[in-house]
Design a protein around this motif. Structure first.
Motif, short mmCIF file in Angstrom:
data_model
loop_
_atom_site.label_atom_id
_atom_site.label_comp_id
_atom_site.label_asym_id
_atom_site.label_seq_id
_atom_site.Cartn_x
_atom_site.Cartn_y
_atom_site.Cartn_z
N GLY A 1 0.80 -1.21 0.00
CA GLY A 1 0.00 0.00 0.00
C GLY A 1 0.84 1.26 0.00
N TYR A 2 0.68 2.08 -1.05
CA TYR A 2 1.41 3.34 -1.15
C TYR A 2 0.42 4.45 -1.43
CZ TYR A 2 5.34 6.45 -2.16
OH TYR A 2 6.26 7.46 -2.11
N GLY A 3 0.51 5.54 -0.65
CA GLY A 3 -0.39 6.67 -0.81
C GLY A 3 0.27 7.78 -1.58
N TYR A 4 0.11 9.00 -1.13
CA TYR A 4 0.76 10.14 -1.76
C TYR A 4 2.10 10.38 -1.07
CZ TYR A 4 -3.64 11.35 -4.15
OH TYR A 4 -4.77 11.34 -4.94
N GLN A 5 3.13 9.72 -1.57
CA GLN A 5 4.50 9.85 -1.08
C GLN A 5 4.68 9.32 0.34
OE1 GLN A 5 7.15 11.86 -3.36
NE2 GLN A 5 5.67 10.50 -4.36
N LEU A 6 3.89 8.32 0.70
CA LEU A 6 4.08 7.64 1.98
C LEU A 6 3.56 6.21 1.88
CD1 LEU A 6 0.97 7.81 3.19
CD2 LEU A 6 1.72 10.05 3.95
N TRP A 7 3.94 5.40 2.86
CA TRP A 7 3.62 3.97 2.85
C TRP A 7 2.59 3.62 3.92
CZ3 TRP A 7 5.63 0.40 -0.57
CH2 TRP A 7 6.74 0.80 -1.32
N ASN A 8 1.89 2.55 3.65
CA ASN A 8 1.06 1.93 4.68
C ASN A 8 1.97 1.35 5.76
OD1 ASN A 8 -1.14 0.87 5.99
ND2 ASN A 8 -1.97 -0.19 4.21
N PHE A 9 1.39 0.98 6.90
CA PHE A 9 2.15 0.37 7.98
C PHE A 9 1.35 -0.80 8.51
CE2 PHE A 9 3.87 0.01 12.33
CZ PHE A 9 5.22 -0.03 12.03
N PRO A 10 2.02 -1.90 8.89
CA PRO A 10 1.29 -3.11 9.27
C PRO A 10 0.60 -3.06 10.62
CG PRO A 10 3.64 -3.46 9.52
CD PRO A 10 3.47 -2.13 8.85
N VAL A 11 -0.08 -1.97 10.92
CA VAL A 11 -0.98 -1.82 12.06
C VAL A 11 -2.21 -1.11 11.52
CG1 VAL A 11 -1.36 -0.65 14.26
CG2 VAL A 11 0.84 -1.75 13.81
N PRO A 12 -3.41 -1.61 11.77
CA PRO A 12 -4.61 -1.01 11.18
C PRO A 12 -4.70 0.49 11.42
CG PRO A 12 -5.17 -3.09 12.24
CD PRO A 12 -3.73 -2.81 12.57
N GLY A 13 -4.89 1.25 10.34
CA GLY A 13 -5.03 2.68 10.41
C GLY A 13 -3.74 3.46 10.47
N ALA A 14 -2.61 2.78 10.63
CA ALA A 14 -1.32 3.46 10.75
C ALA A 14 -0.66 3.61 9.38
CB ALA A 14 -0.40 2.69 11.70
N TYR A 15 0.27 4.55 9.29
CA TYR A 15 1.02 4.76 8.05
C TYR A 15 2.39 5.30 8.42
CZ TYR A 15 -1.02 9.40 8.89
OH TYR A 15 -1.42 10.57 9.48
N GLN A 16 3.28 5.41 7.42
CA GLN A 16 4.65 5.78 7.72
C GLN A 16 5.26 6.62 6.61
OE1 GLN A 16 7.51 2.48 7.43
NE2 GLN A 16 5.91 1.22 6.51
N PHE A 17 6.13 7.56 7.03
CA PHE A 17 7.09 8.18 6.14
C PHE A 17 8.34 7.32 6.27
CE2 PHE A 17 5.23 12.35 8.06
CZ PHE A 17 3.99 12.07 7.50
N ASN A 18 8.92 6.91 5.15
CA ASN A 18 9.94 5.88 5.24
C ASN A 18 11.11 6.17 4.32
OD1 ASN A 18 11.12 3.15 4.12
ND2 ASN A 18 10.22 2.64 6.09
N GLY A 19 12.33 5.93 4.82
CA GLY A 19 13.53 6.08 4.01
C GLY A 19 14.42 4.86 4.15
N VAL A 20 15.27 4.65 3.16
CA VAL A 20 16.15 3.50 3.11
C VAL A 20 17.07 3.47 4.33
CG1 VAL A 20 18.05 4.58 1.85
CG2 VAL A 20 17.55 2.17 1.46
N PHE A 21 17.53 2.29 4.70
CA PHE A 21 18.43 2.04 5.83
C PHE A 21 17.76 2.27 7.18
CE2 PHE A 21 21.60 3.53 2.52
CZ PHE A 21 22.01 2.26 2.18
#
Length: 630
Positions: A312-332
């Protein structure tokens, strides 16, 4: 018909030119011509980088004051500390908008801004949302319409249909990816001259150049840099000091990467989204990001079908494996995880091995899940014992387990009596016998083609190709190892390193190619299985995920030396990522050929000699040098 054929031929030629640029990059890399991989010179960042511990208005509370058990958070930090597959640098936890826990793994400190890599995309997405709210653009706008000066004579029909939304949710399908940011100067022209691997909007293809094009669109619309645009709209209201954001050769912020922020500033961005874009500023509450944009960004998910990422990818951010949660994410392992069900935010910087979600994500999901036992709706009674234990844990976190000092001696039964003298501070440990063997020795390095003080990954990301080392000298004082490095350009670098677990790493600004890098240096003296003296030097680049490892192995008579270079994160996986990017889209024959060759490990030996060089040294007469200050 002839015009159609001519257009198709021209598109093939353009694609072939791009392929040949990529092949030339690979050849230069494999041949070791690292300074020829990029067509544009390295430009050092000349502004001083100073540590800053101020929270700039972020309120602080005990965990219990915000309904969280200190013991629960202590378990979270201990789990991060004990996980062998990740290398966490700093962590900040917010609940109800308050900072309730924070910790840094020494020698790292949250006082320095950290490279965010792809987490930068989420900030670019916020900027697009602000521009939409101001009526400057719509997500249905065609990308090519913003750049009428770019030739459309031979443009691919699919590329002409790419919209702002396709760039936001990574469904543009344009083949021009991050590799070309190394081979080209004009990224906008390169992107708009490329072609698509599929019809835009029909599939998912993660490509940082999509985010760069969003930054380029904002520059075109506003006439100012992305940082200048965001200062009065985002960074200023959140009281985030003006950040560094790397630019392309044409002066446009990279958009998809290149932003540096402190951990608490990252947490503020997550809190802003948790509050649906609203923030209490000095002049009162303000809607910084449109609430509808926050909703659309975190609900219009595109399936990614990736086994190694959260789907799941939104507008420049990712879903997160907790219901309703999401994340800004970078490599490493750079994370800002927003957890609406707990009204909480977790911000993490790391130097972990994985390029996508790592075990740090799983630990966050475990301790911040729905119904997490340590979270409560109402404030809790103070628990001083648990809070003291949490603070003790966060004060004694170490990036490497071997850096942790031995536990303090138990106090004697009568030590608490007021008339007893306070214990003396622990004395520095005596120098190990190996130090006497190496004191004052200087070694000249033979045939060193690639070994430098900078990690290869960091040099690749910053386009900084440092000079290789030609000689090294050793000196010691209690708790310290003093090293003097001479390089191929005649430069001399003096470095202090804390010696042994009783001493912390020494922090200093290491100047490489006129740019100062905040570092922490720590060393360990030991013997190997053949009873040879061994000095291990760990050079932590505190704003980055990278650690340079130098292992000096001395032969019995100390007239010869073997020096092994390595780094964290492991450079072999980084190399594999490079070749995955090279085959981006999976349709380029020349690129696929190179990727297949690497996959078959036919050139692995050559790559290892570049990325993990082994160098021999011979003892020479010492050169008079002033000992570096402690």
């Amino acid at each position: 018909m002839q015009a159609f054929v001519l257009k198709e031929v021209c598109l093939v030629i353009v694609d072939l030119v791009s392929q040949m640029k990529t092949v030339n990059l690979l050849l230069n890399f494999i041949q070791g011509n690292l300074n020829r991989c990029s067509p544009y010179p390295f430009v050092p960042w000349t502004q001083p980088v100073l540590p800053d511990t101020s929270l700039y208005g972020l309120p602080v509370s005990t965990p219990e004051g915000q309904g969280v058990e200190s013991a629960w958070l202590n378990g979270f930090f201990c789990k991060l500390r004990d996980c062998k597959t990740i290398h966490v640098h700093s962590v900040a936890v917010l609940r109800h908008g308050h900072l309730i826990a924070a910790g840094s793994f020494k020698p790292y400190t949250a006082a320095y801004p950290h490279m965010l890599f792809s987490l930068s995309k989420s900030v670019t997405g916020m900027a697009v949302g602000m521009a939409v709210g101001e009526g400057r653009l719509k997500i249905t706008d065609k990308l090519v319409d913003f750049f009428p000066e770019q030739s459309a004579l031979f443009r691919n029909a699919n590329l002409a249909s790419v919209t702002i939304e396709h760039l936001l949710n990574m469904t543009a399908g344009v083949k021009y990816n991050e590799v070309f940011s190394v081979t080209d100067r004009d990224w906008v022209h390169g992107f708009l001259s490329s072609e698509c691997a599929f019809r835009p909007g029909t599939d998912f293809y993660y490509n940082s150049m999509n985010s760069y094009m969003l930054a380029a669109v904002l520059r075109k619309l506003t006439g100012e840099s992305l940082v200048d645009y965001l200062m009065p709209r985002l960074f200023g209201p959140l009281r985030i000091p003006r950040p560094r954001w790397e630019t392309c050769p044409m002066g446009i912020e990279k958009g998809g990467w290149g932003l540096y922020l402190r951990t608490v500033d990252m947490a503020k961005l997550g809190q802003l989204y948790l509050q649906k874009g609203r923030w209490v500023c000095k002049d009162g509450p303000r809607q910084l990001v449109p609430a509808q944009w926050v909703y659309d960004s975190t609900h219009n998910w595109v399936p990614t079908n990736k086994q190694d990422r959260d789907d799941g990818y939104g507008y420049q951010l990712w879903n997160f494996p907790v219901p309703g949660a999401y994340q800004f994410n970078g490599v490493f392992g750079q994370y800002v995880v927003v957890l609406p069900h707990l009204d909480a935010v977790v911000a993490v910087t790391s130097g972990s091995q994985n390029f996508v979600s790592d075990d740090g994500s799983a630990i966050i999901a475990e301790y911040f899940a729905e119904g997490a036992a340590g979270f409560h709706d109402e404030p809790l009674a103070p628990n001083l014992h648990a809070l003291r234990k949490l603070k003790d844990t966060t004060a004694h976190l170490y990036s490497l387990p071997e850096m942790a000092p031995p536990p303090p001696q138990q106090r004697k039964p009568l030590d608490f009596l007021p008339w007893r003298r306070r214990p003396e501070p622990p004395a520095l440990p005596p120098l190990p016998p190996e130090a006497d063997e190496l004191e004052g020795l200087r070694f000249v390095l033979a045939d060193n083609e690639f070994g430098a003080l900078m990690p290869l990954i960091l040099g690749a990301f910053t386009n900084n190709t440092p000079p290789v080392l030609r000689a090294v000298s050793f000196s010691f004082s209690p708790g310290m190892c003093h090293l003097t490095f001479e390089d191929s350009k005649g430069g001399v670098t003096q470095l202090n390193a804390g010696l042994g677990p009783e001493c912390e790493a020494c922090r200093a600004d290491l100047v490489i190619c006129e740019e100062a890098y905040p570092t922490g240096a720590w060393a360990k003296l030991t013997h190997d299985e053949d009873d040879r003296p061994v000095l291990k030097l760990f050079l932590f680049y505190l704003q980055t995920p990278c650690v340079r490892l130098l292992k000096f192995i001395f032969y019995k008579d100390c007239t010869r030396m073997l020096l092994r270079f390595d780094e964290l994160p492991d450079v072999s996986e980084s190399t594999d990522m490079l070749f995955q990017l090279v085959s981006g889209g999976g349709s380029n024959t020349l690129q696929k050929l190179f990727a297949d060759v690497i996959a078959q490990r036919k050139l692995r030996g050559r790559i290892d000699s570049i990325t993990m060089p082994v160098v021999h040294g011979t003892r020479a007469e010492p050169v008079a040098q002033d000992r570096p200050r402690s």
